[in-house]
Design a protein around this motif. Structure first.
Motif, PDB file in Angstrom:
ATOM      1  N   VAL A  81     -41.691  -2.435  29.706  1.00 39.80           N
ATOM      2  CA  VAL A  81     -42.010  -3.227  30.895  1.00 39.80           C
ATOM      3  C   VAL A  81     -40.852  -4.181  31.144  1.00 39.80           C
ATOM      4  O   VAL A  81     -40.336  -4.801  30.204  1.00 39.80           O
ATOM      5  CB  VAL A  81     -43.321  -4.012  30.720  1.00 39.80           C
ATOM      6  CG1 VAL A  81     -43.683  -4.729  32.021  1.00 39.80           C
ATOM      7  CG2 VAL A  81     -44.446  -3.091  30.298  1.00 39.80           C
ATOM      8  N   ASN A 122     -38.645  -6.890  34.211  1.00 35.36           N
ATOM      9  CA  ASN A 122     -38.521  -7.613  35.464  1.00 35.36           C
ATOM     10  C   ASN A 122     -37.202  -7.202  36.106  1.00 35.36           C
ATOM     11  O   ASN A 122     -36.137  -7.602  35.627  1.00 35.36           O
ATOM     12  CB  ASN A 122     -38.545  -9.119  35.199  1.00 35.36           C
ATOM     13  CG  ASN A 122     -38.390  -9.949  36.455  1.00 35.36           C
ATOM     14  OD1 ASN A 122     -38.079  -9.429  37.530  1.00 35.36           O
ATOM     15  ND2 ASN A 122     -38.584 -11.250  36.327  1.00 35.36           N
ATOM     16  N   PRO A 123     -37.225  -6.399  37.165  1.00 36.25           N
ATOM     17  CA  PRO A 123     -35.973  -5.902  37.769  1.00 36.25           C
ATOM     18  C   PRO A 123     -35.005  -7.012  38.162  1.00 36.25           C
ATOM     19  O   PRO A 123     -33.783  -6.856  38.031  1.00 36.25           O
ATOM     20  CB  PRO A 123     -36.462  -5.133  38.994  1.00 36.25           C
ATOM     21  CG  PRO A 123     -37.867  -4.738  38.663  1.00 36.25           C
ATOM     22  CD  PRO A 123     -38.410  -5.876  37.859  1.00 36.25           C
ATOM     23  N   GLU A 149     -32.030  -0.710  36.773  1.00 33.80           N
ATOM     24  CA  GLU A 149     -33.223   0.094  36.583  1.00 33.80           C
ATOM     25  C   GLU A 149     -33.259   0.598  35.153  1.00 33.80           C
ATOM     26  O   GLU A 149     -32.256   1.099  34.642  1.00 33.80           O
ATOM     27  CB  GLU A 149     -33.245   1.267  37.559  1.00 33.80           C
ATOM     28  CG  GLU A 149     -34.509   2.110  37.441  1.00 33.80           C
ATOM     29  CD  GLU A 149     -34.528   3.300  38.389  1.00 33.80           C
ATOM     30  OE1 GLU A 149     -35.579   3.940  38.504  1.00 33.80           O
ATOM     31  OE2 GLU A 149     -33.479   3.575  39.004  1.00 33.80           O
ATOM     32  N   THR A 154     -34.880   3.283  32.654  1.00 31.27           N
ATOM     33  CA  THR A 154     -35.584   4.567  32.632  1.00 31.27           C
ATOM     34  C   THR A 154     -35.677   5.161  31.239  1.00 31.27           C
ATOM     35  O   THR A 154     -36.298   6.199  31.060  1.00 31.27           O
ATOM     36  CB  THR A 154     -34.893   5.590  33.557  1.00 31.27           C
ATOM     37  OG1 THR A 154     -33.564   5.835  33.071  1.00 31.27           O
ATOM     38  CG2 THR A 154     -34.823   5.079  34.994  1.00 31.27           C
ATOM     39  N   MET A 165     -49.083  -6.631  33.433  1.00 25.17           N
ATOM     40  CA  MET A 165     -49.140  -5.991  34.749  1.00 25.17           C
ATOM     41  C   MET A 165     -50.281  -6.556  35.589  1.00 25.17           C
ATOM     42  O   MET A 165     -50.158  -6.675  36.812  1.00 25.17           O
ATOM     43  CB  MET A 165     -49.283  -4.481  34.584  1.00 25.17           C
ATOM     44  CG  MET A 165     -48.072  -3.807  33.931  1.00 25.17           C
ATOM     45  SD  MET A 165     -46.519  -4.135  34.797  1.00 25.17           S
ATOM     46  CE  MET A 165     -46.820  -3.334  36.369  1.00 25.17           C
ATOM     47  N   SER A 215     -48.995  -9.707  36.988  1.00 19.29           N
ATOM     48  CA  SER A 215     -48.050  -9.393  38.067  1.00 19.29           C
ATOM     49  C   SER A 215     -48.787  -9.013  39.334  1.00 19.29           C
ATOM     50  O   SER A 215     -48.453  -9.470  40.438  1.00 19.29           O
ATOM     51  CB  SER A 215     -47.117  -8.263  37.620  1.00 19.29           C
ATOM     52  OG  SER A 215     -46.181  -7.935  38.628  1.00 19.29           O
ATOM     53  N   ARG A 216     -49.830  -8.194  39.193  1.00 20.37           N
ATOM     54  CA  ARG A 216     -50.593  -7.751  40.363  1.00 20.37           C
ATOM     55  C   ARG A 216     -51.316  -8.920  41.028  1.00 20.37           C
ATOM     56  O   ARG A 216     -51.515  -8.946  42.231  1.00 20.37           O
ATOM     57  CB  ARG A 216     -51.623  -6.700  39.950  1.00 20.37           C
ATOM     58  CG  ARG A 216     -51.031  -5.365  39.510  1.00 20.37           C
ATOM     59  CD  ARG A 216     -50.431  -4.617  40.692  1.00 20.37           C
ATOM     60  NE  ARG A 216     -50.008  -3.286  40.273  1.00 20.37           N
ATOM     61  CZ  ARG A 216     -48.814  -3.000  39.780  1.00 20.37           C
ATOM     62  NH1 ARG A 216     -47.909  -3.964  39.644  1.00 20.37           N
ATOM     63  NH2 ARG A 216     -48.522  -1.770  39.426  1.00 20.37           N
ATOM     64  N   GLU A 239     -42.708  -9.730  39.746  1.00 18.58           N
ATOM     65  CA  GLU A 239     -42.986  -8.312  39.963  1.00 18.58           C
ATOM     66  C   GLU A 239     -42.390  -7.516  38.810  1.00 18.58           C
ATOM     67  O   GLU A 239     -41.172  -7.503  38.616  1.00 18.58           O
ATOM     68  CB  GLU A 239     -42.394  -7.848  41.287  1.00 18.58           C
ATOM     69  CG  GLU A 239     -42.720  -6.399  41.608  1.00 18.58           C
ATOM     70  CD  GLU A 239     -42.221  -5.955  42.961  1.00 18.58           C
ATOM     71  OE1 GLU A 239     -42.182  -4.735  43.192  1.00 18.58           O
ATOM     72  OE2 GLU A 239     -41.860  -6.825  43.774  1.00 18.58           O
ATOM     73  N   LYS A 281     -42.160  -3.882  36.355  1.00 16.98           N
ATOM     74  CA  LYS A 281     -42.205  -2.427  36.420  1.00 16.98           C
ATOM     75  C   LYS A 281     -42.465  -1.847  35.040  1.00 16.98           C
ATOM     76  O   LYS A 281     -42.037  -2.405  34.022  1.00 16.98           O
ATOM     77  CB  LYS A 281     -40.898  -1.861  36.978  1.00 16.98           C
ATOM     78  CG  LYS A 281     -40.696  -2.088  38.472  1.00 16.98           C
ATOM     79  CD  LYS A 281     -39.478  -1.313  38.969  1.00 16.98           C
ATOM     80  CE  LYS A 281     -39.343  -1.418  40.486  1.00 16.98           C
ATOM     81  NZ  LYS A 281     -38.169  -0.639  40.978  1.00 16.98           N
ATOM     82  N   ALA A 296     -41.771   1.447  32.682  1.00 12.65           N
ATOM     83  CA  ALA A 296     -40.895   2.610  32.544  1.00 12.65           C
ATOM     84  C   ALA A 296     -41.411   3.509  31.423  1.00 12.65           C
ATOM     85  O   ALA A 296     -41.743   3.032  30.331  1.00 12.65           O
ATOM     86  CB  ALA A 296     -39.469   2.165  32.236  1.00 12.65           C
ATOM     87  N   GLU A 330     -51.209   2.714  37.712  1.00  9.92           N
ATOM     88  CA  GLU A 330     -49.824   2.874  37.246  1.00  9.92           C
ATOM     89  C   GLU A 330     -49.686   2.643  35.749  1.00  9.92           C
ATOM     90  O   GLU A 330     -48.873   3.287  35.086  1.00  9.92           O
ATOM     91  CB  GLU A 330     -48.917   1.901  37.999  1.00  9.92           C
ATOM     92  CG  GLU A 330     -47.469   1.899  37.506  1.00  9.92           C
ATOM     93  CD  GLU A 330     -46.641   0.781  38.113  1.00  9.92           C
ATOM     94  OE1 GLU A 330     -45.465   0.660  37.740  1.00  9.92           O
ATOM     95  OE2 GLU A 330     -47.170   0.011  38.943  1.00  9.92           O
TER      96      GLU A 330
END
Length: 395
Positions: free
Chosen positions: A179, A181-182, A188, A190, A278, A281-282, A288, A290, A292, A356
């Motif tokens: 997880v 934070n961009p 990114e 991955t 998450m 975050s929601r 925000e 993400k 991966a 997700e």
């Protein structure tokens, strides 16, 4: 053995935070669910209490209702939303006596003492179920009595603890993801290999579970989590030393809070911690974030149902397992306790807010995943040596 045990410890401690987030956001579930919190009030008593001591949840809400029998359910606390237990009782008349334990080893000791009796359905972790089966304490399932058996996601079947799916029905999985934070990492992510990038210096947090973190290095090298080759494990240790400059935190307790606060920009955490982060975050209470799914392949562990060899109410056990396998019931359970859904027909029923981080990508197959299994004492010793050296390098 630590990977799923430690996850359970977060469930009760996470409840207050999720309820606070929901309150601040002005959100409340109209159906009485707590959301994908991995927490809630489904406990039947204190951890490790006996069936008699724990009382019954369904009995409390169905007092005076004609009894259709009894089911003794034995698992950790907070594994079911109350509405699911009540719904089962309302439909069948079977009262649910919910007993809970703290550790898998506690469960095994009590089941051994009872010689496979006392309990009708037990939900426990994969590694301990392997021992239960070896000791003859679980009965083979008659899957013709489980109308919804076909809903099980085959990715979670045929695993080391029950290779022929003779004894168990999966109920949730811990799946190892990243997880991040961009905005905080500027790239990114991955793969596990991305965590070695120089741009992440002093910006990564990881849990203190050496099988998971050493395993991460093994996957980067294209090796198995479960290798018995000491030289390969040592090579993974050398790879981990290259990661040390990027590590800001190694901790088990509430590492999701450090990601939420911005103390770290990326983390490898337990599933329940991912769910917590998450959810925050929601709800707008965190940046925000993400999730991966590392392209090298991910490790996972499974919790599963089994019926003890001398269960006092085996037919009630079949009814209960089949009931929670119904896709609409399963979806409620996974949204409630925050682990990955092992029911393929329930995936689409889980709220988009949670899907997700509670379901696998559609493209995933068994080839993308590997269970973290029990290994030899020699291999464990090699892992412990590697882990000690890695922690020292991170200080």
């Amino acid at each position: 053995e630590e990977r799923m045990l430690i996850m359970k410890r977060w469930i009760s401690s996470l409840m207050a935070a999720v309820l606070l987030i929901s309150t601040l956001a002005g959100c409340s579930g109209g159906n009485g669910q707590s959301g994908a919190s991995g927490s809630g009030g489904a406990s039947g008593g204190a951890p490790g209490s006996s069936a008699a001591e724990s009382g019954t949840q369904a009995e409390r809400s169905d007092a005076g209702k004609t009894s259709g029998g009894e089911l003794v359910l034995y698992t950790w606390e907070n594994m079911f939303p109350q509405e699911v237990l009540d719904g089962f009782t309302q439909e069948t008349g079977i009262k649910v006596n919910y007993a809970n334990f703290d550790y898998d080893e506690t469960m095994l000791a009590r089941l051994e003492a009872a010689k496979g009796g006392d309990y009708d359905v037990v939900i426990a972790d994969d590694y301990i179920i392997e021992t239960v089966i070896q000791e003859g304490l679980a009965q083979k399932l008659d899957t013709s009595k489980l109308e919804n058996y076909k809903s099980i996601n085959p990715i979670y079947q045929g695993q080391f603890f029950d290779p022929n799916d003779e004894y168990t029905v999966p109920y949730g999985a811990g799946v190892q993801t990243i997880v991040y934070n961009p905005e905080a990492v500027g790239k990114e992510i991955t793969s596990y290999a991305d965590l070695w990038d120089e741009s992440l210096k002093d910006n990564v947090g990881v849990i203190a579970n050496y099988r998971v973190i050493n395993g991460m290095a093994l996957k980067v090298l294209g090796e198995s989590y479960n290798t018995e080759d000491g030289a390969v494990i040592e090579k993974a240790g050398q790879k981990l030393l290259e990661l040390a400059p990027n590590i800001r935190l190694i901790k088990d307790d509430n590492i999701q809070d450090d990601l939420i606060s911005g103390e770290i920009g990326a983390a490898v955490m337990y599933t329940s911690q991912v769910t917590m982060a998450m959810m925050a975050s929601r709800q707008g209470a965190a940046p925000e974030l993400k999730v991966a799914f590392p392209k090298e392949g991910i490790g996972f562990g499974i919790m599963a149902n089994f019926i003890p060899s001398d269960a006092p109410h085996p037919e009630a056990a079949y009814q209960f397992i089949d009931y929670i396998l119904r896709p609409e019931v399963s979806a409620k359970c996974y949204e409630y306790f925050g682990y990955y859904c092992t029911n393929k027909d329930a995936d689409s029923l889980i709220s988009e807010d949670y899907r997700e981080f509670l379901t696998l990508p559609d493209s995933f197959t068994a080839d993308d995943m590997e269970m973290i299994e029990n290994i030899s004492s020699d291999a464990m010793e090699a892992h412990q040596k590697v882990w000690t050296e890695f922690k020292a390098a991170c200080e």
